[in-house]
Design a protein around this motif. Structure first.
Motif, short mmCIF file in Angstrom:
data_model
loop_
_atom_site.label_atom_id
_atom_site.label_comp_id
_atom_site.label_asym_id
_atom_site.label_seq_id
_atom_site.Cartn_x
_atom_site.Cartn_y
_atom_site.Cartn_z
N THR A 99 0.84 -1.19 0.00
CA THR A 99 0.00 0.00 0.00
C THR A 99 0.87 1.24 0.00
N PRO A 100 0.84 2.05 -1.08
CA PRO A 100 1.59 3.30 -1.08
C PRO A 100 0.92 4.30 -0.13
N LEU A 101 1.73 5.07 0.59
CA LEU A 101 1.16 6.04 1.50
C LEU A 101 2.18 7.08 1.94
N GLN A 102 1.64 8.15 2.53
CA GLN A 102 2.50 9.15 3.15
C GLN A 102 2.87 8.60 4.52
N LEU A 103 4.16 8.40 4.74
CA LEU A 103 4.62 7.81 6.00
C LEU A 103 4.65 8.84 7.11
N ALA A 104 5.01 10.09 6.78
CA ALA A 104 5.11 11.12 7.81
C ALA A 104 5.01 12.50 7.21
N GLN A 105 4.50 13.41 8.02
CA GLN A 105 4.51 14.84 7.73
C GLN A 105 4.61 15.51 9.08
N ALA A 106 5.69 16.28 9.30
CA ALA A 106 5.93 16.82 10.63
C ALA A 106 6.80 18.07 10.58
N ALA A 107 6.69 18.85 11.63
CA ALA A 107 7.62 19.94 11.88
C ALA A 107 8.77 19.36 12.70
N MET A 108 10.00 19.63 12.30
CA MET A 108 11.15 19.08 13.00
C MET A 108 11.46 19.91 14.25
N THR A 109 11.84 19.21 15.33
CA THR A 109 12.22 19.87 16.57
C THR A 109 13.72 19.72 16.78
N THR A 110 14.23 20.22 17.88
CA THR A 110 15.67 20.17 18.15
C THR A 110 16.11 18.90 18.88
N SER A 111 15.20 18.01 19.14
CA SER A 111 15.52 16.70 19.71
C SER A 111 14.99 15.64 18.76
N TYR A 112 15.66 14.48 18.72
CA TYR A 112 15.16 13.41 17.86
C TYR A 112 13.71 13.09 18.23
N ALA A 113 12.86 13.02 17.23
CA ALA A 113 11.46 12.66 17.42
C ALA A 113 11.12 11.57 16.40
N THR A 114 10.37 10.58 16.85
CA THR A 114 9.91 9.52 15.96
C THR A 114 8.73 10.04 15.16
N VAL A 115 8.87 10.00 13.82
CA VAL A 115 7.78 10.45 12.96
C VAL A 115 7.06 9.28 12.29
N TYR A 116 7.65 8.08 12.38
CA TYR A 116 7.02 6.90 11.81
C TYR A 116 7.58 5.65 12.48
N THR A 117 6.69 4.69 12.76
CA THR A 117 7.07 3.38 13.29
C THR A 117 6.46 2.31 12.40
N VAL A 118 7.26 1.34 11.98
CA VAL A 118 6.77 0.25 11.12
C VAL A 118 5.86 -0.65 11.96
N PRO A 119 4.61 -0.88 11.49
CA PRO A 119 3.68 -1.74 12.23
C PRO A 119 4.17 -3.20 12.31
N VAL A 120 3.59 -3.94 13.25
CA VAL A 120 3.86 -5.37 13.42
C VAL A 120 3.50 -6.10 12.13
N ASN A 121 4.27 -7.13 11.80
CA ASN A 121 4.05 -7.97 10.61
C ASN A 121 4.03 -7.17 9.31
N THR A 122 4.83 -6.13 9.25
CA THR A 122 4.88 -5.25 8.09
C THR A 122 6.32 -4.91 7.76
N ARG A 123 6.58 -4.72 6.49
CA ARG A 123 7.83 -4.11 6.03
C ARG A 123 7.45 -2.82 5.34
N THR A 124 8.29 -1.81 5.51
CA THR A 124 8.02 -0.51 4.90
C THR A 124 9.16 -0.15 3.98
N TYR A 125 8.82 0.40 2.82
CA TYR A 125 9.87 0.95 1.97
C TYR A 125 9.73 2.46 1.97
N VAL A 126 10.88 3.11 2.14
CA VAL A 126 10.96 4.57 2.12
C VAL A 126 11.40 4.95 0.72
N LYS A 127 10.61 5.76 0.04
CA LYS A 127 10.86 6.10 -1.36
C LYS A 127 11.30 7.54 -1.55
N ASP A 128 10.76 8.47 -0.76
CA ASP A 128 11.02 9.88 -0.98
C ASP A 128 10.98 10.65 0.34
#
Length: 111
Positions: free
Chosen positions: A7-36
Protein backbone atom coordinates in the motif's frame (compact mmCIF):
# COMPACT_ATOMS: atom_id res chain seq x y z
CA UNK A 1 8.26 -14.25 4.13
CA UNK A 2 6.46 -13.10 0.99
CA UNK A 3 4.54 -9.84 0.92
CA UNK A 4 1.59 -9.79 -1.45
CA UNK A 5 -0.09 -6.48 -0.65
CA UNK A 6 1.80 -3.20 -0.91
CA UNK A 7 0.00 0.00 0.00
CA UNK A 8 1.59 3.30 -1.08
CA UNK A 9 1.16 6.04 1.50
CA UNK A 10 2.50 9.15 3.15
CA UNK A 11 4.62 7.81 6.00
CA UNK A 12 5.11 11.12 7.81
CA UNK A 13 4.51 14.84 7.73
CA UNK A 14 5.93 16.82 10.63
CA UNK A 15 7.62 19.94 11.88
CA UNK A 16 11.15 19.08 13.00
CA UNK A 17 12.22 19.87 16.57
CA UNK A 18 15.67 20.17 18.15
CA UNK A 19 15.52 16.70 19.71
CA UNK A 20 15.16 13.41 17.86
CA UNK A 21 11.46 12.66 17.42
CA UNK A 22 9.91 9.52 15.96
CA UNK A 23 7.78 10.45 12.96
CA UNK A 24 7.02 6.90 11.81
CA UNK A 25 7.07 3.38 13.29
CA UNK A 26 6.77 0.25 11.12
CA UNK A 27 3.68 -1.74 12.23
CA UNK A 28 3.86 -5.37 13.42
CA UNK A 29 4.05 -7.97 10.61
CA UNK A 30 4.88 -5.25 8.09
CA UNK A 31 7.83 -4.11 6.03
CA UNK A 32 8.02 -0.51 4.90
CA UNK A 33 9.87 0.95 1.97
CA UNK A 34 10.96 4.57 2.12
CA UNK A 35 10.86 6.10 -1.36
CA UNK A 36 11.02 9.88 -0.98
CA UNK A 37 11.97 12.41 1.70
CA UNK A 38 11.46 16.18 1.30
CA UNK A 39 12.78 18.60 3.93
CA UNK A 40 11.97 22.31 3.68
CA UNK A 41 13.69 25.07 5.64
CA UNK A 42 11.07 27.79 6.18
CA UNK A 43 13.39 30.22 7.97
CA UNK A 44 15.90 32.94 7.05
CA UNK A 45 18.81 30.98 8.59
CA UNK A 46 20.62 27.76 7.71
CA UNK A 47 19.54 24.72 9.73
CA UNK A 48 21.35 21.38 10.06
CA UNK A 49 19.04 18.39 9.62
CA UNK A 50 19.29 14.81 10.84
CA UNK A 51 17.27 11.79 9.65
CA UNK A 52 17.88 8.28 10.99
CA UNK A 53 16.36 4.94 9.96
CA UNK A 54 16.52 3.18 13.32
CA UNK A 55 16.18 -0.60 13.71
CA UNK A 56 13.76 -1.89 16.34
CA UNK A 57 15.23 -1.26 19.80
CA UNK A 58 17.97 1.01 18.41
CA UNK A 59 18.91 4.63 19.00
CA UNK A 60 19.20 7.38 16.38
CA UNK A 61 22.78 8.35 15.55
CA UNK A 62 25.62 8.12 13.07
CA UNK A 63 25.32 4.34 12.63
CA UNK A 64 21.84 4.61 11.07
CA UNK A 65 21.84 8.14 9.66
CA UNK A 66 20.45 8.90 6.22
CA UNK A 67 21.08 12.65 6.77
CA UNK A 68 23.55 13.69 9.46
CA UNK A 69 24.21 17.36 10.14
CA UNK A 70 23.28 18.31 6.56
CA UNK A 71 23.18 22.11 6.24
CA UNK A 72 19.94 23.27 4.66
CA UNK A 73 20.24 26.94 3.60
CA UNK A 74 17.46 29.47 4.26
CA UNK A 75 14.20 28.93 2.35
CA UNK A 76 15.41 25.85 0.49
CA UNK A 77 14.34 22.25 0.10
CA UNK A 78 16.35 19.04 -0.05
CA UNK A 79 14.88 15.95 -1.64
CA UNK A 80 16.09 12.39 -1.23
CA UNK A 81 14.78 9.68 -3.53
CA UNK A 82 15.86 6.09 -3.26
CA UNK A 83 14.79 2.84 -1.70
CA UNK A 84 15.31 1.84 1.91
CA UNK A 85 13.53 -1.11 3.56
CA UNK A 86 12.54 -1.04 7.23
CA UNK A 87 11.46 -4.09 9.23
CA UNK A 88 8.67 -4.23 11.82
CA UNK A 89 9.37 -2.05 14.84
CA UNK A 90 11.90 0.16 13.07
CA UNK A 91 11.42 3.92 13.27
CA UNK A 92 12.21 7.04 11.31
CA UNK A 93 13.57 9.68 13.67
CA UNK A 94 14.33 13.30 12.75
CA UNK A 95 15.63 16.53 14.27
CA UNK A 96 17.03 19.92 13.30
CA UNK A 97 19.66 22.16 14.86
CA UNK A 98 16.84 24.74 15.22
CA UNK A 99 13.10 24.78 14.64
CA UNK A 100 11.77 25.82 11.25
CA UNK A 101 12.01 22.74 9.03
CA UNK A 102 9.19 20.52 7.85
CA UNK A 103 9.56 16.96 6.59
CA UNK A 104 7.38 14.83 4.30
CA UNK A 105 8.15 11.14 3.79
CA UNK A 106 6.42 8.80 1.35
CA UNK A 107 6.74 5.12 0.57
CA UNK A 108 4.68 2.02 1.14
CA UNK A 109 3.81 -0.73 3.55
CA UNK A 110 3.90 -4.41 2.65
CA UNK A 111 1.96 -6.98 4.64
Amino acid sequence: MAYNNITPLQLAQAAMTTSYATVYTVPVNTRTYVKDIDIMNTTAASINVFVSLVPSGGTAGTSNALFYQVALPAYTIVQWAGSQILDAGATIQVKGSATGCTINISGGEAV
